[in-house]
Design an enzyme around this catalytic site. Structure first.
Site, PDB file in Angstrom:
ATOM      1  N   GLU A  70     -10.149   5.139  40.924  1.00 20.27           N
ATOM      2  CA  GLU A  70     -10.893   6.391  41.069  1.00 20.27           C
ATOM      3  C   GLU A  70     -10.144   7.547  40.407  1.00 20.27           C
ATOM      4  O   GLU A  70      -8.940   7.707  40.576  1.00 20.27           O
ATOM      5  CB  GLU A  70     -11.103   6.748  42.541  1.00 20.27           C
ATOM      6  CG  GLU A  70     -11.815   8.092  42.714  1.00 20.27           C
ATOM      7  CD  GLU A  70     -11.756   8.644  44.122  1.00 20.27           C
ATOM      8  OE1 GLU A  70     -12.289   9.753  44.338  1.00 20.27           O
ATOM      9  OE2 GLU A  70     -11.168   7.981  44.999  1.00 20.27           O
ATOM     10  N   ASP A 138       4.376  13.701  49.672  1.00 14.43           N
ATOM     11  CA  ASP A 138       3.898  15.035  49.314  1.00 14.43           C
ATOM     12  C   ASP A 138       4.707  16.084  50.071  1.00 14.43           C
ATOM     13  O   ASP A 138       4.739  16.080  51.303  1.00 14.43           O
ATOM     14  CB  ASP A 138       2.409  15.164  49.661  1.00 14.43           C
ATOM     15  CG  ASP A 138       1.846  16.513  49.255  1.00 14.43           C
ATOM     16  OD1 ASP A 138       2.361  17.112  48.295  1.00 14.43           O
ATOM     17  OD2 ASP A 138       0.900  16.983  49.906  1.00 14.43           O
ATOM     18  N   ASP A 140       5.368  20.317  50.048  1.00 13.93           N
ATOM     19  CA  ASP A 140       4.959  21.621  49.527  1.00 13.93           C
ATOM     20  C   ASP A 140       6.027  22.662  49.831  1.00 13.93           C
ATOM     21  O   ASP A 140       6.511  22.766  50.967  1.00 13.93           O
ATOM     22  CB  ASP A 140       3.632  22.055  50.146  1.00 13.93           C
ATOM     23  CG  ASP A 140       2.480  21.140  49.747  1.00 13.93           C
ATOM     24  OD1 ASP A 140       2.451  20.715  48.577  1.00 13.93           O
ATOM     25  OD2 ASP A 140       1.636  20.839  50.611  1.00 13.93           O
ATOM     26  N   CYS A 160      15.347  29.175  46.001  1.00  8.43           N
ATOM     27  CA  CYS A 160      14.688  28.286  46.967  1.00  8.43           C
ATOM     28  C   CYS A 160      14.327  26.917  46.390  1.00  8.43           C
ATOM     29  O   CYS A 160      14.067  25.967  47.143  1.00  8.43           O
ATOM     30  CB  CYS A 160      13.454  28.952  47.568  1.00  8.43           C
ATOM     31  SG  CYS A 160      12.199  29.465  46.371  1.00  8.43           S
ATOM     32  N   GLY A 179      16.200  -0.540  50.039  1.00  8.05           N
ATOM     33  CA  GLY A 179      15.543  -1.637  49.343  1.00  8.05           C
ATOM     34  C   GLY A 179      14.045  -1.650  49.520  1.00  8.05           C
ATOM     35  O   GLY A 179      13.417  -2.720  49.487  1.00  8.05           O
ATOM     36  N   VAL A 180      13.455  -0.473  49.684  1.00  8.39           N
ATOM     37  CA  VAL A 180      12.005  -0.397  49.851  1.00  8.39           C
ATOM     38  C   VAL A 180      11.336  -0.648  48.511  1.00  8.39           C
ATOM     39  O   VAL A 180      11.632   0.024  47.522  1.00  8.39           O
ATOM     40  CB  VAL A 180      11.585   0.989  50.391  1.00  8.39           C
ATOM     41  CG1 VAL A 180      10.068   1.082  50.476  1.00  8.39           C
ATOM     42  CG2 VAL A 180      12.209   1.213  51.759  1.00  8.39           C
ATOM     43  N   HIS A 332      -5.926   8.878  50.057  1.00  8.02           N
ATOM     44  CA  HIS A 332      -5.568  10.233  49.639  1.00  8.02           C
ATOM     45  C   HIS A 332      -5.440  10.291  48.120  1.00  8.02           C
ATOM     46  O   HIS A 332      -5.069   9.312  47.469  1.00  8.02           O
ATOM     47  CB  HIS A 332      -4.258  10.677  50.285  1.00  8.02           C
ATOM     48  CG  HIS A 332      -4.437  11.311  51.624  1.00  8.02           C
ATOM     49  ND1 HIS A 332      -4.765  12.632  51.789  1.00  8.02           N
ATOM     50  CD2 HIS A 332      -4.353  10.795  52.865  1.00  8.02           C
ATOM     51  CE1 HIS A 332      -4.857  12.907  53.071  1.00  8.02           C
ATOM     52  NE2 HIS A 332      -4.613  11.802  53.755  1.00  8.02           N
ATOM     53  N   LYS A 335      -2.243  14.237  42.671  1.00  7.99           N
ATOM     54  CA  LYS A 335      -2.386  15.088  41.498  1.00  7.99           C
ATOM     55  C   LYS A 335      -1.736  14.415  40.299  1.00  7.99           C
ATOM     56  O   LYS A 335      -0.593  13.974  40.358  1.00  7.99           O
ATOM     57  CB  LYS A 335      -1.733  16.450  41.747  1.00  7.99           C
ATOM     58  CG  LYS A 335      -1.848  17.408  40.566  1.00  7.99           C
ATOM     59  CD  LYS A 335      -1.173  18.732  40.865  1.00  7.99           C
ATOM     60  CE  LYS A 335      -1.243  19.673  39.681  1.00  7.99           C
ATOM     61  NZ  LYS A 335      -0.561  20.958  39.948  1.00  7.99           N
TER      62      LYS A 335
END
Length: 442
Positions: A70, A138, A140, A160, A179-180, A332, A335
Site C-alpha cells: 500500500e 516513531d 517526535d 535539542c 540480536g533482534v 500503521h 513516512k
C-alpha cells in the site's frame, strides 16, 4: 508570475536563467515539488527497496509482492488517498509525477492487491489483511517539549537535536546487542513484545514521575544505555545547554520527582539561599546537579527509591519516547524517505546511526536550495548526473550503499536459500516415493 505562467515554465526550470539562481524563494512550493519529483526523487531505489529482491528473474521471486504494497498520498489541500498500489517502477513514478503528493506514506504488504480490496472484502473470509510491514520506531521531537527550552513544536536546533541522536544510539545498539531480527513478517504480538522491551517512559503532562524502573537493579539493557549513553549526555550537554537547574521554574520539575518531600525541601532551600553558586565560574546547573546527587546517593536517606531517583531523572529527560502504537501494529503508515516537509521545505533524508553525532538537521537540503543547485548545474535534457550535482546526492548515495545494497544482497541470498531448500525437499519426497514404489513391486 501567474499560476498559469509558473505551470508552463516549471519543466525547463532554470527559473530565470542560471545566473538568477538565487531568485528561488525559500520554503515549499507545489511547482518546485514537480521539478523535484521529475529530476531528483529516487523512484527506482524506492521500488527496489519495497520489492525486497522480488523484482529479479529468479524463479522463486514473488511477482505479486510489490503490487500488494500500500502507498498513501497526501495531496494539496489535505486530500488523502490511501490503498494505492503499483505493479512496476514505471507505474509508481508516473503516479508520483502526475499527482505530485505533498507527502508519501508507505503501508503494509497485504494478502491481496490493496486497490482491489473491495472485491476481496465482499467474500466475507477476511482475505484482505496485512501480512508484512517494516518494524518502525516513531519518535517526535514535540514529545520532548517539557525537557527542552530552546525550541517548541516542530522547531529543532543544535541544542535539542541531540535528544534524537540519543534515541538513535539507544535503539540501534539495543537491537544489535539483543540480536533482534527486524523482519517485515513479524506479527502484531511480536512487534508489541519488542516495543515493550524499550518501554520505560510512561508519563504524561499531569504526572511528576514519568519513568518506571522496576526491580532492585537496572535491566542490563537499561544499565548499558545509562552508563554508555544517557548519563554522559545528560550531564555534559543537556543539563548545561538547556539550563535545567538554573531557575526555580525549571528545577522544580526535578525536585517534584524526589519521593521524600524533606529532601526536596532541603535542596530547594539551599538553591534559593545560595547566591555564591550563581556568582562562581562553575556552571550553576552542574553545581546544583552534584549537590542533588550527593544528597540522594549519600546513603543517609531512608526513603525507599531515593538512590534510584538520580537514574530516574536522567531517564526522564533523555530516554527515547516512543509512539508505542506505531511499533505494535502492522497497519500503521510509514513516512517515505526523501519526501519534502510541507512546512519547512526540507527533504526527509536517512541518517547513519554510526555517525549520527555528526548529523546537522539545520543543513538538510530544502526544496528551494535543490532547485538553486539544479539551476547552477544547468538543466539539460541529456544530463545524467543531476542528482550528484546537488546536496541531496550524498544522502541518496548513503541510502544505496549502506542500506539498499546490503538489504538486497541479504534478500537474494534468502530467496536462493529458500528455493534450494524446497528443491531438496521435493527431491527427498520423490526419493521416498521411488523407494515405496520399489517395495510395492517386490
Amino acid at each position: 508570475m501567474t499560476k498559469e505562467e509558473a505551470e508552463s515554465r516549471r519543466d525547463d526550470m532554470v527559473i530565470d536563467g542560471a545566473e538568477q539562481a538565487n531568485a528561488v524563494p525559500d520554503g515549499f512550493d507545489a511547482n518546485y515539488l514537480r521539478i523535484y519529483y521529475g529530476k531528483l526523487f529516487p523512484h527506482a531505489d524506492m521500488f527496489k527497496w519495497m520489492s525486497y529482491g522480488n523484482d529479479g528473474k529468479h524463479p522463486a521471486c514473488d511477482r505479486s509482492y510489490f503490487g500488494r504494497r500500500e502507498f498513501s498520498f497526501t495531496l494539496e489541500n489535505d486530500i488523502y488517498i490511501r490503498f494505492q498500489s503499483f505493479n512496476s517502477v514505471t507505474e509508481l513514478e508516473n503516479s508520483i509525477k502526475e499527482k505530485c503528493p505533498f507527502k508519501i506514506d508507505i503501508g503494509p504488504v497485504y494478502s491481496a492487491d490493496p486497490a482491489k480490496r473491495h472485491a476481496y472484502a465482499q467474500g466475507g473470509d477476511n482475505v484482505f489483511t496485512p501480512v508484512e510491514r517494516e518494524l518502525v520506531f516513531d519518535i517526535d521531537i514535540t514529545d520532548y517539549d517539557d525537557v527542552r527550552y530552546c525550541c517548541t513544536g516542530a522547531d529543532v536546533c543544535l541544542e535539542c537535536w541531540p535528544l534524537m541522536t540519543i534515541a538513535i544510539k539507544v535503539i540501534d545498539t539495543a537491537l544489535r546487542v539483543a540480536g533482534v531480527v527486524c523482519t517485515a513478517g513479524l506479527t502484531n504480538e511480536q512487534r508489541a513484545a519488542i516495543a515493550d522491551y524499550f518501554r520505560v517512559y510512561k508519563g504524561n503532562e499531569n504526572s511528576h514521575k514519568k519513568i518506571s524502573l522496576p526491580g532492585p537493579v537496572l535491566h542490563p539493557f537499561l544499565a548499558r544505555s545509562y552508563t554508555e549513553v544517557l548519563k554522559g549526555f545528560f550531564e555534559a550537554k543537556l543539563l548545561p545547554n538547556q539550563n535545567l537547574l538554573s531557575c526555580q521554574e525549571r528545577y522544580e520539575k526535578i525536585l517534584e520527582m524526589i519521593p521524600d518531600a524533606s529532601v526536596a525541601s532541603e535542596l530547594r532551600g539551599r538553591w534559593q539561599e545560595n547566591k555564591r553558586a550563581s556568582m562562581s565560574k562553575d556552571d550553576i546547573n552542574l553545581v546544583r546537579w552534584e549537590q542533588l546527587k550527593s544528597v540522594l546517593q549519600s546513603g543517609k536517606q531512608k526513603t525507599q527509591g531515593l538512590r534510584r531517583c538520580v537514574e530516574e531523572v536522567v531517564f526522564s529527560y533523555t530516554y527515547p519516547r516512543l509512539d508505542m502504537e506505531v511499533s505494535k501494529h502492522m497497519n500503521h503508515l510509514l513516512k517515505a524517505p526523501f519526501c519534502v516537509h510541507p512546512k519547512t521545505g526540507r527533504v526527509c533524508v536517512p541518517i547513519d546511526p554510526n555517525n549520527c553525532d555528526e548529523f546537522d538537521p539545520t543543513t538538510v537540503p530544502t526544496l528551494s536550495q535543490l532547485l538553486e543547485e539544479l539551476n547552477r548545474v544547468g538543466l539539460r535534457e541529456d544530463a545524467k548526473n543531476e542528482l550528484d550535482g546537488t546536496s541531496l546526492g550524498e544522502s541518496v548515495k548513503f541510502f544505496r550503499t549502506s542500506f539498499l545494497q546490503p538489504l538486497l544482497k541479504s534478500c537474494k541470498e534468502e530467496i536462493e536459500s529458500s528455493y534450494n531448500a524446497k528443491l531438496q525437499q521435493s527431491k527427498n519426497t520423490l526419493s521416498w516415493s521411488d523407494v515405496s514404489l520399489k517395495v510395492l513391486v517386490h
